[in-house]
Design a protein around this motif. Structure first.
Motif, PDB file in Angstrom:
ATOM      1  N   LEU A  93       0.876  -1.179   0.000  1.00  0.00           N
ATOM      2  CA  LEU A  93       0.000   0.000   0.000  1.00  0.00           C
ATOM      3  C   LEU A  93       0.904   1.216   0.000  1.00  0.00           C
ATOM      4  O   LEU A  93       1.371   1.628  -1.031  1.00  0.00           O
ATOM      5  CB  LEU A  93      -0.917  -0.024   1.229  1.00  0.00           C
ATOM      6  N   GLY A  94       1.204   1.735   1.150  1.00  0.00           N
ATOM      7  CA  GLY A  94       2.100   2.894   1.230  1.00  0.00           C
ATOM      8  C   GLY A  94       1.348   4.188   1.025  1.00  0.00           C
ATOM      9  O   GLY A  94       0.158   4.209   0.711  1.00  0.00           O
ATOM     10  N   ASP A  95       2.064   5.295   1.245  1.00  0.00           N
ATOM     11  CA  ASP A  95       1.473   6.619   1.077  1.00  0.00           C
ATOM     12  C   ASP A  95       1.191   6.876  -0.399  1.00  0.00           C
ATOM     13  O   ASP A  95       2.048   7.351  -1.130  1.00  0.00           O
ATOM     14  CB  ASP A  95       2.439   7.698   1.589  1.00  0.00           C
ATOM     15  N   GLY A  96      -0.018   6.600  -0.816  1.00  0.00           N
ATOM     16  CA  GLY A  96      -0.389   6.803  -2.219  1.00  0.00           C
ATOM     17  C   GLY A  96      -0.890   8.206  -2.480  1.00  0.00           C
ATOM     18  O   GLY A  96      -0.963   8.657  -3.614  1.00  0.00           O
ATOM     19  N   ARG A  97      -1.293   8.881  -1.430  1.00  0.00           N
ATOM     20  CA  ARG A  97      -1.780  10.259  -1.595  1.00  0.00           C
ATOM     21  C   ARG A  97      -1.353  11.095  -0.395  1.00  0.00           C
ATOM     22  O   ARG A  97      -2.042  12.035  -0.015  1.00  0.00           O
ATOM     23  CB  ARG A  97      -3.284  10.272  -1.718  1.00  0.00           C
ATOM     24  N   ALA A  98      -0.249  10.690   0.204  1.00  0.00           N
ATOM     25  CA  ALA A  98       0.228  11.423   1.376  1.00  0.00           C
ATOM     26  C   ALA A  98       1.733  11.543   1.292  1.00  0.00           C
ATOM     27  O   ALA A  98       2.398  10.769   0.607  1.00  0.00           O
ATOM     28  CB  ALA A  98      -0.177  10.688   2.646  1.00  0.00           C
ATOM     29  N   GLY A 134      -4.257   5.204  -8.342  1.00  0.00           N
ATOM     30  CA  GLY A 134      -4.915   6.384  -7.757  1.00  0.00           C
ATOM     31  C   GLY A 134      -4.300   7.686  -8.227  1.00  0.00           C
ATOM     32  O   GLY A 134      -3.191   7.718  -8.766  1.00  0.00           O
ATOM     33  N   ASP A 135      -5.013   8.782  -8.024  1.00  0.00           N
ATOM     34  CA  ASP A 135      -4.532  10.089  -8.470  1.00  0.00           C
ATOM     35  C   ASP A 135      -3.746  10.830  -7.393  1.00  0.00           C
ATOM     36  O   ASP A 135      -3.223  11.918  -7.629  1.00  0.00           O
ATOM     37  CB  ASP A 135      -5.695  10.961  -8.976  1.00  0.00           C
ATOM     38  N   GLY A 136      -3.719  10.252  -6.196  1.00  0.00           N
ATOM     39  CA  GLY A 136      -2.970  10.894  -5.110  1.00  0.00           C
ATOM     40  C   GLY A 136      -3.638  12.131  -4.551  1.00  0.00           C
ATOM     41  O   GLY A 136      -3.051  12.855  -3.742  1.00  0.00           O
ATOM     42  N   LYS A 137      -4.862  12.366  -4.981  1.00  0.00           N
ATOM     43  CA  LYS A 137      -5.538  13.611  -4.604  1.00  0.00           C
ATOM     44  C   LYS A 137      -6.588  13.378  -3.524  1.00  0.00           C
ATOM     45  O   LYS A 137      -6.978  12.250  -3.242  1.00  0.00           O
ATOM     46  CB  LYS A 137      -6.216  14.217  -5.852  1.00  0.00           C
ATOM     47  N   ASP A 149      -3.491  -0.984   8.238  1.00  0.00           N
ATOM     48  CA  ASP A 149      -2.748   0.201   7.794  1.00  0.00           C
ATOM     49  C   ASP A 149      -3.353   1.469   8.381  1.00  0.00           C
ATOM     50  O   ASP A 149      -2.806   2.554   8.208  1.00  0.00           O
ATOM     51  CB  ASP A 149      -2.721   0.288   6.263  1.00  0.00           C
ATOM     52  N   ASN A 150      -4.479   1.335   9.070  1.00  0.00           N
ATOM     53  CA  ASN A 150      -5.087   2.490   9.716  1.00  0.00           C
ATOM     54  C   ASN A 150      -5.012   2.366  11.236  1.00  0.00           C
ATOM     55  O   ASN A 150      -5.825   2.953  11.947  1.00  0.00           O
ATOM     56  CB  ASN A 150      -6.544   2.645   9.278  1.00  0.00           C
ATOM     57  N   MET A 151      -4.064   1.601  11.723  1.00  0.00           N
ATOM     58  CA  MET A 151      -3.873   1.471  13.163  1.00  0.00           C
ATOM     59  C   MET A 151      -2.447   1.859  13.516  1.00  0.00           C
ATOM     60  O   MET A 151      -1.481   1.255  13.052  1.00  0.00           O
ATOM     61  CB  MET A 151      -4.166   0.053  13.623  1.00  0.00           C
ATOM     62  N   ILE A 175      -6.351   7.385  13.597  1.00  0.00           N
ATOM     63  CA  ILE A 175      -5.866   7.910  12.317  1.00  0.00           C
ATOM     64  C   ILE A 175      -6.837   7.561  11.198  1.00  0.00           C
ATOM     65  O   ILE A 175      -7.553   6.562  11.290  1.00  0.00           O
ATOM     66  CB  ILE A 175      -4.452   7.363  11.981  1.00  0.00           C
ATOM     67  N   ASP A 176      -6.868   8.406  10.183  1.00  0.00           N
ATOM     68  CA  ASP A 176      -7.631   8.200   8.950  1.00  0.00           C
ATOM     69  C   ASP A 176      -9.130   8.297   9.154  1.00  0.00           C
ATOM     70  O   ASP A 176      -9.828   7.298   9.307  1.00  0.00           O
ATOM     71  CB  ASP A 176      -7.250   6.868   8.285  1.00  0.00           C
ATOM     72  N   TYR A 177      -9.580   9.539   9.127  1.00  0.00           N
ATOM     73  CA  TYR A 177     -11.009   9.790   9.263  1.00  0.00           C
ATOM     74  C   TYR A 177     -11.664   9.708   7.894  1.00  0.00           C
ATOM     75  O   TYR A 177     -11.881  10.707   7.228  1.00  0.00           O
ATOM     76  CB  TYR A 177     -11.236  11.149   9.909  1.00  0.00           C
TER      77      TYR A 177
HETATM   78  P1  AMP Z   1      -7.180   4.500   3.149  1.00  0.00           P
HETATM   79  O1  AMP Z   1      -8.422   3.791   2.739  1.00  0.00           O
HETATM   80  O2  AMP Z   1      -7.333   5.984   3.132  1.00  0.00           O
HETATM   81  O3  AMP Z   1      -6.646   4.027   4.431  1.00  0.00           O
HETATM   82  O4  AMP Z   1      -6.106   4.182   2.019  1.00  0.00           O
HETATM   83  C1  AMP Z   1      -5.710   2.879   1.693  1.00  0.00           C
HETATM   84  C2  AMP Z   1      -4.606   2.898   0.665  1.00  0.00           C
HETATM   85  O5  AMP Z   1      -5.059   3.431  -0.576  1.00  0.00           O
HETATM   86  C3  AMP Z   1      -3.398   3.736   1.054  1.00  0.00           C
HETATM   87  O6  AMP Z   1      -2.246   3.084   0.583  1.00  0.00           O
HETATM   88  C4  AMP Z   1      -3.628   5.026   0.316  1.00  0.00           C
HETATM   89  O7  AMP Z   1      -2.436   5.717   0.076  1.00  0.00           O
HETATM   90  C5  AMP Z   1      -4.248   4.530  -0.979  1.00  0.00           C
HETATM   91  N1  AMP Z   1      -5.102   5.550  -1.609  1.00  0.00           N
HETATM   92  C6  AMP Z   1      -6.337   5.952  -1.220  1.00  0.00           C
HETATM   93  N2  AMP Z   1      -6.799   6.919  -2.030  1.00  0.00           N
HETATM   94  C7  AMP Z   1      -5.851   7.158  -2.959  1.00  0.00           C
HETATM   95  C8  AMP Z   1      -5.725   8.040  -4.075  1.00  0.00           C
HETATM   96  N3  AMP Z   1      -6.694   8.908  -4.396  1.00  0.00           N
HETATM   97  N4  AMP Z   1      -4.593   7.970  -4.803  1.00  0.00           N
HETATM   98  C9  AMP Z   1      -3.611   7.125  -4.493  1.00  0.00           C
HETATM   99  N5  AMP Z   1      -3.662   6.265  -3.462  1.00  0.00           N
HETATM  100  C10 AMP Z   1      -4.761   6.273  -2.687  1.00  0.00           C
END
Ligand code: AMP
Ligand code: MG
Length: 498
Positions: A95-100, A130-133, A258-260, A267-269
């Motif tokens: 997973l990783g920081d995809g939008r962070a 994902g778009d990272g946005k 990944d949200n703990m 974390i992650d609202y």
């Molecule tokens: P989350 O559901 O917010 O905990 O996110 C789960 C995973 O999906 C994490 O690895 C996020 O970085 C990734 N992710 C969620 N939304 C996006 C997005 N719009 N673009 C890229 N990655 C995303």
């Protein structure tokens, strides 16, 4: 030349980036994307102060350029953290920081190390498709709920700022984009451990564990079993955190590993919500079809997630596999008891009871009260607040909520009998355990709709103001204490689409 490398970067934060420095290989360096037309929507001035930053400077055009990802402040070292995670029970290895992005860390006014991170800053090496946005609505939602949790005294990441980027992001429809600046004790998750256990083996896990110990549990360094100690410390924090959630009717909605956090902060609202009428099976998230993360499942899920953390730590706990397993299992099996202890403490505070009474008697008082709430479909928050009023001598409100139930009178007599031993200080504790104002779903939705669809931030600001002081009843804010109409709650769904 990228704007990121512009000369004369402003010194907004006094960065000291331990993650970047100590955990080479645990992240990928990455720059935020630029925002075409940044507009500051909200700045948390109080939090800025806590971070030893100058709020006026942050609100200046240069500060807003930083909060929009257009200008890197001096000392920032933006990076995307690697992590994996169990999502709804299934393992996602990457997973990783995809939008962070983690911008860096600062030492706050209390000497605590805090991460300053962007959410919605564009694509990273972990973005996959994902778009990272991030859309404006979800950014404001995280701001409201996170700050509400902080005001309730519950460990949580914080929101420093929201900037509208001027971009549109494509979701079911085109939505205004935003960038949230998030502050956390750290962003290390159970999923961070899972990533390195799955791909890199025990030495990398040890490096990460040593980092977490240094940052969150320094007293464990040099002890006989530091990694078992770490498991215990995280278990204890999560056992308490979930009890605190239950105490305010909070449903996280997506308790994937990944949200703990290891820090014990919420974390992650995303699809989170507060319960209205008490029903332990409440779930709001549209993607949680089987109620895996329902209100009353949260403790079990926390334990399940901690078992995933324990699996990562096994090779570090003891060289003898069987011994490691025995020790880890004992720790995980101790979770329900830890959680029950915290739950009782939370419920005692809510009921106005001291810690001296018989635990079994107090547990029964709490469970029986909850059963009454469920039978009468009473509003969770308001019923407990009415109980606080009753402890102060006016029981009209609680009688109105529960009085029709023939069992209520008997319960009240039992409670008052136990309450007779109360000290004056107990009432103050009881007040702070029973908020008048929570981030009710319809209020949040109204505020977001006004902001996103009409550009009207007044309802958002007003709601933030109410939620910042949740324990003092104010006649002028009476509307904010009213439950949503039942039909709204019945149809209410939350979405992950941040
Ligand atoms: P989350 O559901 O917010 O905990 O996110 C789960 C995973 O999906 C994490 O690895 C996020 O970085 C990734 N992710 C969620 N939304 C996006 C997005 N719009 N673009 C890229 N990655 C995303
Ligand atoms: Mg997440």
């Amino acid at each position: 030349m990228s704007i990121h490398n512009a000369p004369g970067s402003p010194t907004l934060f006094d960065f000291d980036n331990s993650y970047a420095r100590q955990l080479d290989g645990f992240y990928r360096r990455c720059l935020p994307e630029t925002a075409p037309k940044p507009q500051l929507i909200r700045l948390n001035r109080q939090l800025a102060k806590e971070l030893r930053a100058d709020a006026d400077q942050l609100a200046s055009p240069q500060g807003v350029a930083v909060l929009a990802g257009n200008l890197l402040p001096a000392g920032a070292d933006p990076l995307a953290q690697a992590y994996a995670g169990h999502q709804f029970g299934g393992f996602s290895p990457r997973l990783g920081d995809g939008r962070a992005l983690l911008l860096g860390e600062v030492i706050d006014r209390h000497g605590k190390r805090r991460d300053i991170a962007f959410k919605g800053s564009g694509r990273t090496p972990f973005s996959r498709s994902g778009d990272g946005k991030c859309a404006l609505g979800p950014a404001l939602r995280e701001y409201i709920v996170g700050e509400a949790m902080a005001a309730l005294g519950i460990p949580t990441t914080r929101a420093l700022a929201v900037v509208a980027t001027g971009d549109m992001v494509r979701r079911e429809r085109a939505l205004p984009g935003a960038l949230l600046t998030r502050v956390a004790a750290s962003h290390v998750r159970v999923g961070t451990f899972e990533f390195f256990a799955a791909h890199h083996g025990p030495e990398k896990v040890r490096q990460l564990a040593d980092y977490v110990i240094e940052r969150h549990d320094p007293q464990l360094a040099g002890t006989e079993r530091p990694y078992l100690g770490l498991l215990e410390a995280v278990t204890e924090r999560q056992a308490e955190l979930v009890a605190r959630w239950l105490g305010v009717g909070f449903i996280h909605g997506v308790m994937n590993t990944d949200n703990m956090t290891l820090s014990g902060e919420t974390i992650d609202y995303g699809p989170c919500a507060f319960m209205e009428a008490y029903n332990p099976g409440t779930v709001f998230s549209s993607i949680d079809r089987h109620g895996r993360y329902a209100y009353d499942q949260q403790a079990d899920i926390a334990q399940w997630n901690l078992a995933r953390l324990a699996e990562c730590l096994l090779p570090l706990i003891d060289p003898d596999e069987e011994q490691a397993m025995r020790l880890a299992v004992a720790e995980i099996e101790a979770f329900p008891e830890r959680h029950a202890r915290h739950w009782l403490a939370v419920m005692r505070d809510k009921l106005g009871l001291d810690a001296e009474g018989d635990a079994a008697v107090d547990r029964a008082l709490a469970s029986d009260f909850l059963e009454l709430l469920q039978q009468q479909q009473a509003d969770f928050t308001n019923a407990f607040r009415a109980l606080f009023d009753a402890a102060n001598g006016s029981d009209a409100a609680i009688k109105q909520l529960l009085g029709q139930n023939p069992r209520y009178t008997e319960w009240q007599a039992r409670w008052l009998n136990r309450l007779a031993q109360r000290s004056p200080a107990q009432l103050a504790i009881m007040q702070r355990a029973n908020p008048c104002y929570i981030a009710r779903n319809h209020l949040v939705e109204n505020a977001l709709e006004a902001a996103v669809d009409r550009g009207d931030l007044a309802p958002f600001e007003r709601l933030l103001g109410v939620l910042a002081e949740p324990f003092d009843e104010r006649p002028a804010d009476a509307l904010y204490a009213e439950p949503a109409p039942a039909e709204v709650t019945a149809a209410y769904q939350t979405f992950c689409g941040t």
